[in-house]
Every structure is written in structure tokens, then in C-alpha cells.
Design a protein around this motif. Structure first.
Motif, mmCIF file in Angstrom:
data_model
loop_
_atom_site.group_PDB
_atom_site.id
_atom_site.type_symbol
_atom_site.label_atom_id
_atom_site.label_comp_id
_atom_site.label_asym_id
_atom_site.label_seq_id
_atom_site.Cartn_x
_atom_site.Cartn_y
_atom_site.Cartn_z
ATOM 1 N N GLN A 197 0.836 -1.199 0.000
ATOM 2 C CA GLN A 197 0.000 0.000 0.000
ATOM 3 C C GLN A 197 0.871 1.250 0.000
ATOM 4 O O GLN A 197 1.655 1.475 0.923
ATOM 5 N N ALA A 198 0.714 2.072 -1.022
ATOM 6 C CA ALA A 198 1.534 3.280 -1.148
ATOM 7 C C ALA A 198 1.225 4.300 -0.060
ATOM 8 O O ALA A 198 2.064 5.138 0.263
ATOM 9 N N ASP A 199 0.010 4.258 0.516
ATOM 10 C CA ASP A 199 -0.366 5.257 1.509
ATOM 11 C C ASP A 199 -0.074 4.816 2.943
ATOM 12 O O ASP A 199 -0.556 5.423 3.901
ATOM 13 N N LEU A 200 0.718 3.771 3.115
ATOM 14 C CA LEU A 200 1.142 3.367 4.451
ATOM 15 C C LEU A 200 1.889 4.529 5.094
ATOM 16 O O LEU A 200 2.825 5.072 4.508
ATOM 17 N N SER A 201 1.481 4.945 6.297
ATOM 18 C CA SER A 201 2.037 6.159 6.896
ATOM 19 C C SER A 201 2.631 5.902 8.269
ATOM 20 O O SER A 201 2.264 4.949 8.966
ATOM 21 N N VAL A 202 3.549 6.787 8.666
ATOM 22 C CA VAL A 202 4.138 6.715 10.000
ATOM 23 C C VAL A 202 3.062 6.959 11.054
ATOM 24 O O VAL A 202 3.049 6.331 12.108
ATOM 25 N N GLY A 203 2.122 7.859 10.754
ATOM 26 C CA GLY A 203 1.038 8.122 11.701
ATOM 27 C C GLY A 203 0.203 6.888 11.968
ATOM 28 O O GLY A 203 -0.196 6.621 13.106
ATOM 29 N N HIS A 210 0.451 3.107 19.969
ATOM 30 C CA HIS A 210 -0.111 4.030 20.957
ATOM 31 C C HIS A 210 0.898 5.115 21.336
ATOM 32 O O HIS A 210 1.120 5.405 22.512
ATOM 33 N N MET A 211 1.508 5.714 20.303
ATOM 34 C CA MET A 211 2.489 6.773 20.501
ATOM 35 C C MET A 211 2.199 7.930 19.555
ATOM 36 O O MET A 211 1.513 7.758 18.548
ATOM 37 N N SER A 212 2.755 9.096 19.873
ATOM 38 C CA SER A 212 2.713 10.193 18.916
ATOM 39 C C SER A 212 3.657 9.854 17.771
ATOM 40 O O SER A 212 4.638 9.120 17.962
ATOM 41 N N PRO A 213 3.389 10.342 16.564
ATOM 42 C CA PRO A 213 4.212 9.958 15.411
ATOM 43 C C PRO A 213 5.697 10.235 15.575
ATOM 44 O O PRO A 213 6.531 9.397 15.228
ATOM 45 N N PHE A 214 6.062 11.419 16.094
ATOM 46 C CA PHE A 214 7.478 11.741 16.186
ATOM 47 C C PHE A 214 8.177 10.870 17.236
ATOM 48 O O PHE A 214 9.278 10.373 17.020
ATOM 49 N N HIS A 215 7.521 10.668 18.385
ATOM 50 C CA HIS A 215 8.121 9.817 19.413
ATOM 51 C C HIS A 215 8.236 8.378 18.914
ATOM 52 O O HIS A 215 9.238 7.703 19.167
ATOM 53 N N PHE A 216 7.219 7.929 18.189
ATOM 54 C CA PHE A 216 7.275 6.594 17.608
ATOM 55 C C PHE A 216 8.489 6.441 16.702
ATOM 56 O O PHE A 216 9.197 5.428 16.751
ATOM 57 N N SER A 217 8.732 7.440 15.863
ATOM 58 C CA SER A 217 9.867 7.367 14.929
ATOM 59 C C SER A 217 11.183 7.242 15.675
ATOM 60 O O SER A 217 12.058 6.455 15.300
ATOM 61 N N VAL A 226 16.994 1.436 12.446
ATOM 62 C CA VAL A 226 16.760 2.382 11.343
ATOM 63 C C VAL A 226 15.420 3.073 11.564
ATOM 64 O O VAL A 226 14.552 2.565 12.278
ATOM 65 N N ALA A 227 15.248 4.230 10.938
ATOM 66 C CA ALA A 227 13.981 4.949 11.035
ATOM 67 C C ALA A 227 12.869 4.164 10.331
ATOM 68 O O ALA A 227 13.150 3.353 9.447
ATOM 69 N N PRO A 228 11.609 4.386 10.703
ATOM 70 C CA PRO A 228 10.504 3.616 10.096
ATOM 71 C C PRO A 228 10.470 3.701 8.580
ATOM 72 O O PRO A 228 10.280 2.683 7.908
ATOM 73 N N HIS A 229 10.661 4.895 8.016
ATOM 74 C CA HIS A 229 10.584 5.015 6.557
ATOM 75 C C HIS A 229 11.699 4.226 5.883
ATOM 76 O O HIS A 229 11.507 3.629 4.830
ATOM 77 N N ARG A 230 12.892 4.191 6.513
ATOM 78 C CA ARG A 230 14.005 3.413 5.954
ATOM 79 C C ARG A 230 13.714 1.916 6.058
ATOM 80 O O ARG A 230 13.978 1.147 5.118
ATOM 81 N N PHE A 231 13.148 1.489 7.174
ATOM 82 C CA PHE A 231 12.800 0.081 7.371
ATOM 83 C C PHE A 231 11.811 -0.375 6.298
ATOM 84 O O PHE A 231 11.970 -1.444 5.690
ATOM 85 N N ILE A 232 10.797 0.447 6.051
ATOM 86 C CA ILE A 232 9.781 0.089 5.067
ATOM 87 C C ILE A 232 10.383 0.044 3.669
ATOM 88 O O ILE A 232 10.085 -0.867 2.880
ATOM 89 N N LEU A 233 11.238 1.006 3.349
ATOM 90 C CA LEU A 233 11.903 0.993 2.044
ATOM 91 C C LEU A 233 12.707 -0.289 1.850
ATOM 92 O O LEU A 233 12.655 -0.921 0.793
ATOM 93 N N GLU A 234 13.459 -0.673 2.878
ATOM 94 C CA GLU A 234 14.287 -1.877 2.765
ATOM 95 C C GLU A 234 13.433 -3.124 2.607
ATOM 96 O O GLU A 234 13.773 -4.029 1.831
ATOM 97 N N ARG A 235 12.302 -3.188 3.317
ATOM 98 C CA ARG A 235 11.410 -4.342 3.174
ATOM 99 C C ARG A 235 10.773 -4.359 1.777
ATOM 100 O O ARG A 235 10.600 -5.419 1.181
ATOM 101 N N ARG A 236 10.437 -3.189 1.255
ATOM 102 C CA ARG A 236 9.880 -3.133 -0.090
ATOM 103 C C ARG A 236 10.894 -3.598 -1.126
ATOM 104 O O ARG A 236 10.547 -4.310 -2.078
ATOM 105 N N ILE A 237 12.133 -3.206 -0.948
ATOM 106 C CA ILE A 237 13.175 -3.624 -1.888
ATOM 107 C C ILE A 237 13.413 -5.129 -1.790
ATOM 108 O O ILE A 237 13.615 -5.809 -2.810
#
Length: 287
Positions: A197-203, A210-217, A226-237
């Protein structure tokens, strides 16, 4: 020029040159050169403006007060709170302008952010290197819209919120509990299930933990490395490599099946992480 729904934000400006814009979720990013003249704006979004060149003439009125003439040096950050009208009369300058939903701020600092109560001068500050780098990275998303990672842009938007709150001295970001192994597993399972899903979001992931987005990151990076966006990119690759090895899908189909917004974005990320293009990778494993 981008047409912003006037029900969300109304703005009139002098003529703009080299205008570009990028929209994602609760944020709009613009880059442009503004001609000399008057601007008037008001809406339900916070507006952050950073002038990349100096103003030699600049006067503003926030709300119903009087006009104030100020020196606006290069890389001055101005903050227009949602619902508060702003009028500006100035000479030409180059700008990065960012519109953000107030809920990004309330989610991050638990509602303890009331910029409408700040004095006009308190809504302006000299941009520090970190804030400027975040803003420039968002501006780059405008230049490379078809190759931009939505998750990274979302993360940069949250980082900008923290920078703005700190620069304006509007209150600290509250502390939260650490990430648990149970929450981490729940988040990773969710990522694996919805990787396409392209719209998968950190929020969305933060709400699962059960965390705020920035604290979760921050917590995710601590425990996952690694940061969440990097983790997702690596899993997608990694999943894309399986599709490439199977050999039955086109590159465009693989891009969309692994959550990338376009084949160009997929190819750009694949080459950055793997060192070769998807086409070169597929050829190499068939040798």
C-alpha cells in the motif's frame, strides 16, 4: 500555481515565478520567487514561510493590529497560525512556503501549542541549520515529485513541527514511554501485511504503538536500528527482489505491488539501496 481550496486556505499574492508545489496528506510545500507587492492570507492550516533571499522592504499585520516594519534577513522563519489573518507588503524574494494541519502539532505535543496567543514578533525567528535542512529537504520533494518517498516526506513534516515549536519557544515536546517488544512486533507485522500500500504512513504505525508519530519514529529507530521510513523501504526492496527473481512481472507492476508511487521512484530507490537498477539486477540473477 496550485489551487488551494479556499475553504481550507485563502491567499492572494503578487505574481510568482518558478512556482512549484507538492501536496501530501496534511501538508503542502511550495517553492517560488515572489514579485514585490501585497499578500493577504487566512485559513485552517498553519503556514510556515522561509525567505531564501533578504527583504529590503517588509511590513506585516497579523490579525487586526497595525502594520509593523521589520528587517527580514535571509532564512527568517515566519509562522502564521491557523485562523489568524496575515497581510504583508514587501519587495521581491525567494521563498519556501509550507502549509501544515494544526492536528500535526496537537498530536505531537498533546495539544500544548497555542501559537495564536503569541505576540507577532514571537512568531518569527532566525532559522537554525537543522530547521533549514529540513525545509530544504521538503523543497527538494517539490523538485523531484515523481521520485519522492511519501514516508520520508511525512517524517520530515513531523521533524519540521518539532523545529518550529522549539524555535518559537512555544513549549517542550513531552516525554513518552519507550517502545515495547510487543508493540514493535505488532508494527512490523502490520508493515509486512500492508507493504504494497503506497499510503502506508508513520502516523498509522504510531497509532498501533499508541504513541505520537514523532516519538514513535525515535523509539522505532532505537530498537530497530533504522527509522521507520528506511525500514519500510528496505522491506519493499527485499520483496521487489523476489518479484525480480521470479521474472513474471513487469517493472511497473513490481513498483506498484511493493508500494512505490511510480516505476521511476521504485528504480531510484532500488539503485540507491542495491547499487544497480532493477533491470540490471534482474539480468544479473539470470546469468
Amino acid at each position: 500555481m496550485l489551487d488551494i481550496d479556499p475553504k481550507i486556505f485563502s491567499i492572494s499574492r503578487p505574481s510568482l515565478e518558478n512556482y512549484r508545489a507538492f501536496i501530501q496528506r496534511d501538508m503542502i510545500v511550495e517553492t517560488y520567487r515572489s514579485s514585490a507587492g501585497q499578500m493577504a492570507s487566512k485559513g485552517s492550516l498553519h503556514r510556515i514561510s522561509i525567505n531564501r533571499t533578504a527583504h529590503h522592504r517588509y511590513a506585516y499585520r497579523l490579525g487586526t493590529g497595525s502594520f509593523h516594519k521589520v528587517n527580514r534577513a535571509p532564512f527568517t522563519l515566519g509562522f502564521q497560525p491557523a485562523t489568524i489573518p496575515l497581510e504583508v507588503d514587501g519587495d521581491e524574494a525567494e521563498y519556501i512556503s509550507i502549509f501544515q494541519s494544526p492536528k500535526l502539532y496537537s498530536n505531537l505535543i498533546n495539544g500544548d501549542f497555542n501559537p495564536e496567543h503569541l505576540h507577532g514578533d514571537g512568531l518569527s525567528a532566525t532559522t537554525d541549520p537543522t530547521t533549514l535542512q529540513v525545509a530544504l529537504s521538503l523543497a527538494l520533494a517539490v523538485e523531484q515529485a515523481d521520485r519522492t518517498d511519501p514516508l520520508l516526506v511525512e517524517h520530515l513534516g513531523m521533524a519540521l513541527v518539532c523545529c518550529v515549536v522549539r524555535l518559537l519557544g512555544a513549549g517542550p515536546v513531552p516525554s513518552e514511554r519507550p517502545m515495547t517488544s510487543e508493540n514493535l512486533k505488532r508494527v512490523i507485522d502490520h508493515i509486512e501485511n500492508l507493504l504494497g500500500q503506497a499510503d502506508l504512513s508513520v502516523g498509522e504505525l504510531a497509532s498501533l504503538a499508541h504513541m505520537s508519530p514523532f516519538h514513535f519514529s525515535r523509539e522505532f529507530k532505537k530498537v530497530a536500528g533504522v527509522a521507520p521510513h528506511r525500514f519500510i523501504l528496505e522491506r519493499r526492496i527485499q520483496r521487489a527482489r523476489l518479484y525480480l527473481a521470479d521474472g513474471r512481472e513487469t517493472l511497473a507492476s513490481i513498483a506498484y505491488a511493493t508500494g512505490f508511487s511510480s516505476q521511476a521512484h521504485f528504480s531510484s530507490v532500488f539503485r540507491r539501496l542495491v547499487g544497480v537498477t532493477p533491470k540490471e539486477y534482474r539480468h544479473s540473477i539470470r546469468l
